[in-house]
Design a protein around this motif. Structure first.
Motif, PDB file in Angstrom:
ATOM      1  N   PHE A  66       0.832  -1.189   0.000  1.00 29.44           N
ATOM      2  CA  PHE A  66       0.000   0.000   0.000  1.00 29.44           C
ATOM      3  C   PHE A  66       0.869   1.242   0.000  1.00 29.44           C
ATOM      4  O   PHE A  66       1.505   1.554   1.013  1.00 29.44           O
ATOM      5  CB  PHE A  66      -0.898  -0.019   1.239  1.00 29.44           C
ATOM      6  N   ASP A  75     -10.934   7.335   0.156  1.00 32.61           N
ATOM      7  CA  ASP A  75     -12.027   6.586   0.746  1.00 32.61           C
ATOM      8  C   ASP A  75     -12.154   5.168   0.238  1.00 32.61           C
ATOM      9  O   ASP A  75     -12.392   4.235   0.984  1.00 32.61           O
ATOM     10  CB  ASP A  75     -13.362   7.279   0.422  1.00 32.61           C
ATOM     11  N   ASP A  77     -10.035   3.111  -0.993  1.00 37.46           N
ATOM     12  CA  ASP A  77      -8.919   2.180  -0.852  1.00 37.46           C
ATOM     13  C   ASP A  77      -9.203   1.012   0.076  1.00 37.46           C
ATOM     14  O   ASP A  77      -8.857  -0.127  -0.200  1.00 37.46           O
ATOM     15  CB  ASP A  77      -7.679   2.919  -0.349  1.00 37.46           C
ATOM     16  N   LEU A  78      -9.824   1.315   1.194  1.00 31.79           N
ATOM     17  CA  LEU A  78     -10.059   0.277   2.185  1.00 31.79           C
ATOM     18  C   LEU A  78     -10.887  -0.863   1.608  1.00 31.79           C
ATOM     19  O   LEU A  78     -10.706  -2.021   1.963  1.00 31.79           O
ATOM     20  CB  LEU A  78     -10.761   0.883   3.407  1.00 31.79           C
ATOM     21  N   GLU A  79     -11.764  -0.523   0.704  1.00 28.04           N
ATOM     22  CA  GLU A  79     -12.629  -1.543   0.126  1.00 28.04           C
ATOM     23  C   GLU A  79     -11.811  -2.563  -0.672  1.00 28.04           C
ATOM     24  O   GLU A  79     -12.058  -3.770  -0.581  1.00 28.04           O
ATOM     25  CB  GLU A  79     -13.656  -0.857  -0.783  1.00 28.04           C
ATOM     26  N   VAL A  81      -8.712  -3.307  -0.187  1.00 30.85           N
ATOM     27  CA  VAL A  81      -7.882  -4.042   0.754  1.00 30.85           C
ATOM     28  C   VAL A  81      -8.697  -5.101   1.491  1.00 30.85           C
ATOM     29  O   VAL A  81      -8.291  -6.260   1.592  1.00 30.85           O
ATOM     30  CB  VAL A  81      -7.239  -3.068   1.758  1.00 30.85           C
ATOM     31  N   LEU A  82      -9.861  -4.711   1.967  1.00 39.74           N
ATOM     32  CA  LEU A  82     -10.695  -5.661   2.690  1.00 39.74           C
ATOM     33  C   LEU A  82     -11.172  -6.793   1.797  1.00 39.74           C
ATOM     34  O   LEU A  82     -11.221  -7.953   2.231  1.00 39.74           O
ATOM     35  CB  LEU A  82     -11.915  -4.944   3.286  1.00 39.74           C
ATOM     36  N   ALA A  85      -8.376  -9.138   1.453  1.00 32.70           N
ATOM     37  CA  ALA A  85      -8.156  -9.868   2.703  1.00 32.70           C
ATOM     38  C   ALA A  85      -9.198 -10.968   2.880  1.00 32.70           C
ATOM     39  O   ALA A  85      -8.881 -12.099   3.250  1.00 32.70           O
ATOM     40  CB  ALA A  85      -8.198  -8.904   3.886  1.00 32.70           C
ATOM     41  N   ASN A  86     -10.428 -10.632   2.596  1.00 33.84           N
ATOM     42  CA  ASN A  86     -11.506 -11.604   2.690  1.00 33.84           C
ATOM     43  C   ASN A  86     -11.293 -12.781   1.764  1.00 33.84           C
ATOM     44  O   ASN A  86     -11.437 -13.937   2.155  1.00 33.84           O
ATOM     45  CB  ASN A  86     -12.836 -10.930   2.315  1.00 33.84           C
ATOM     46  N   LEU A  95      -3.567 -11.929   4.595  1.00 31.73           N
ATOM     47  CA  LEU A  95      -3.131 -10.721   3.902  1.00 31.73           C
ATOM     48  C   LEU A  95      -2.392  -9.792   4.855  1.00 31.73           C
ATOM     49  O   LEU A  95      -2.958  -9.309   5.834  1.00 31.73           O
ATOM     50  CB  LEU A  95      -4.329  -9.986   3.310  1.00 31.73           C
ATOM     51  N   ILE A  96      -1.135  -9.577   4.556  1.00 29.37           N
ATOM     52  CA  ILE A  96      -0.344  -8.636   5.342  1.00 29.37           C
ATOM     53  C   ILE A  96      -0.438  -7.263   4.698  1.00 29.37           C
ATOM     54  O   ILE A  96      -0.113  -7.100   3.530  1.00 29.37           O
ATOM     55  CB  ILE A  96       1.127  -9.074   5.407  1.00 29.37           C
ATOM     56  N   LEU A  97      -0.902  -6.317   5.473  1.00 27.45           N
ATOM     57  CA  LEU A  97      -0.993  -4.958   4.953  1.00 27.45           C
ATOM     58  C   LEU A  97       0.367  -4.295   5.121  1.00 27.45           C
ATOM     59  O   LEU A  97       0.876  -4.183   6.234  1.00 27.45           O
ATOM     60  CB  LEU A  97      -2.064  -4.179   5.702  1.00 27.45           C
ATOM     61  N   TRP A  98       0.911  -3.891   4.012  1.00 23.83           N
ATOM     62  CA  TRP A  98       2.304  -3.427   4.006  1.00 23.83           C
ATOM     63  C   TRP A  98       2.399  -2.013   3.443  1.00 23.83           C
ATOM     64  O   TRP A  98       2.452  -1.818   2.243  1.00 23.83           O
ATOM     65  CB  TRP A  98       3.124  -4.379   3.133  1.00 23.83           C
ATOM     66  N   PRO A  99       2.435  -1.026   4.308  1.00 29.27           N
ATOM     67  CA  PRO A  99       2.546   0.351   3.819  1.00 29.27           C
ATOM     68  C   PRO A  99       3.986   0.554   3.362  1.00 29.27           C
ATOM     69  O   PRO A  99       4.917   0.298   4.119  1.00 29.27           O
ATOM     70  CB  PRO A  99       2.260   1.209   5.054  1.00 29.27           C
TER      71      PRO A  99
END
Lengths: 343, 343
Positions: A66, A75, A77-79, A81-82, A85-86, A95-99
DNA sequence: GTGAAAGCGCTAACAA
DNA sequence: TTGTTAGCGCTTTCAC
């Protein structure tokens, strides 16, 4: 915590038999299997994920890269990502969230080499993306949300900008609009051109031509402030335009505000349609915004799914998928004005 | 990929010596150390994360439990998540984004038992949260964004609602407002009461009292539609209120719109301040919204940091932290009206 | 200051 | 149909 050996002992079988019962890689007598599963339940056994990963060489972890620092977070973006992940979870992956800043991608390569990462998903892909090259060079499996120019051998889920833009323009044309404007970020002086910007603009020009409408391009950064400026430009040079298609979501807030402050009536005087905002964002508008909403869920899920399929060597994959999004007609579009402005 | 044994062989030392050189857990001759690091560089060696995790029993993974399904996702959420992910990275940990329905928490327990997860971060915590109990029962380390009623032995990072609300109310009082309203979700019929709602309302009542203002409570679901309804109620019953503090971000969009449609002038006729929206959300308002912005970054980072500190057995921790947020005066607040409404 | 070796929990090739 | 065994790559105790 109970381990394989404990289960095997309790069930009176060899450790490997427990493994095979679990994977089904080898036929096991029903009766034996029952004993094994009973033992596992009795001991509340959980296979050790790290041991499995070490042994099998598959960590079942994928990183979602990310890139925050550059262009802020939006706004929608989260969708994505989720959804990713799902989808990953549904395949037993994590799913590793990697900024990560664009230039800090090496870090990811290191972790992939260390066996921690099975693969990666990239967002905000530019047409000629160094990160993609690096991942390819290191043989790290990845998928893209978006796509590069050269898309051979690449897994991606992206928007079908041709279709989405055409949907928007056709909606306006059907409402009688002949003179349109397209609001979008300029790509002229940007080194790393984001595919969305370039493709959507090209598609808008093509669609307008095909559907017999004129199209003025208005370039403006995607911020409220810049949107206000864009409105000024519009009021100066493009007043005969009766319909606006916007790729800028944030910018459109300022743009619409600029027109309204000048007494323009959205829908009555000028129709506005956005092809890149969320439904929530559209409803925050006054009047509620007609959109061709990006199917973030489907795109995020597809990016994860196709990466995982590739990791598992499935062959029934569709590694390159495009999604259009749905035209949702709300209240910011209406018939083209015929007479004077209502102001 | 090179492994420890390869490095050891090339450096002419035992495998264990390489380990000790890496951890510093044992004194190694400078000259030996140099040889070892040279060998590592030559071989482009990366320690295998899975082997380390298996052996040490620490996966360095923490899950961020994201309860989407229930109340939808809001703009600010991503900021918490990214902050936590960033902070985790800076400690060499990884953040797994885990979308999970409230009831599906068992899944997380299973993965923790399997050694995959070192700990978890919970969002959207209710005052009496079953998930917290479950994690405690299973001995899984966790931290909260938010906090439960009983907060003994719990790591959390939360908002200081007392201070934040007081900041907002004091701002209004200083502007001459005496009659205030507080817009928030009702907690009456909700089983799982979210701490924020309960605490903020209590704090608002206390602050108004302390600062000598009257306070009407307006309960309304946090959606644009319900905000519009709330505006109607306000116009019927609370017209002498000149200042509104809102805990609802989404709902406030509808509320403000409802007032504006009725000819009210934000700031001139009624001052509005929101204690729970992002800065981006505040700027999307017209006029830009005065806020006490939730310090999502600090909160997300603290939740991750304190969990990791606890996992590593650090003793210099501050496991329970509250954050106020900053008063940002924009254009939705002004001096209390003295004469008639400007409509 | 350094080395040898056992073993974390699991898998899969080999053997029966 | 089931069992035996050799590791995956690393850490750490014990020994020198």
């Amino acid at each position: 915590m109970a381990k394989r050996a404990d289960v095997a002992k309790l069930a009176g079988v060899a450790e490997s038999t427990v493994s095979y019962a679990l994977t089904g890689a080898r036929p096991i007598a029903e009766e034996t299997k029952a004993r094994i599963f009973k033992a596992m339940a009795d001991l509340d056994y959980r296979p050790n994920a790290m041991a499995q990963a070490l042994r099998s060489g598959n960590s079942k972890m994928i990183a979602m890269l990310f890139g925050d620092q550059e262009r802020g977070i939006s706004d929608g973006d989260l969708e994505y990502v989720l959804a990713a992940a799902n989808e990953a979870r549904s395949f037993g992956y994590h799913l590793i969230l990697w900024p990560v800043r664009r230039r800090a991608i090496e870090d990811v390569v290191i972790q992939a080499d260390s066996g921690l990462l099975a693969g990666a998903i990239l967002m905000e892909v530019s047409l000629d993306d160094d990160r993609v090259k690096l991942l390819k060079k290191h043989g790290i499996p990845f998928s893209l949300i978006g796509r590069t120019k050269d898309k051979a051998d690449t897994i991606f889920a992206d928007r079908d900008f041709e279709a989405a833009t055409k949907l928007a323009i056709r909606h306006l044309v059907h409402l009688g609009h002949k003179d349109l404007a397209f609001l979008s970020t300029s790509t002229a002086n940007v080194v790393e051109k984001i595919g969305a910007t370039v493709r959507a603009e090209k598609a808008a020009i093509a669609a307008a031509k095909e559907l017999g409408a004129s199209l003025s391009i208005i370039h403006s950064e995607n911020s409220i402030q810049d949107g206000l400026e864009a409105a000024k430009e519009f009021l100066k040079k493009h007043t005969k335009c009766t319909g606006v298609v916007s790729l800028n979501a944030e910018g459109l807030i300022g743009f619409a505000r600029g027109l309204q402050r000048n007494g323009w009536n959205i829908a009555a005087d000028v129709s506005i349609i956005c092809i890149s905002t969320t439904n929530a964002g559209a409803l925050a508008f006054d009047p509620p915004l007609t959109t061709v909403t990006p199917p973030a869920n489907e795109i995020g899920a597809a990016a994860a799914r196709e990466l995982i399929r590739a990791l598992e060597g499935q062959d029934d994959n569709e590694p390159q998928k495009l999604f259009v999004g749905e035209l949702v007609v709300r209240e910011s579009t209406g018939p083209a004005r015929t007479g004077k402005l209502k102001r």
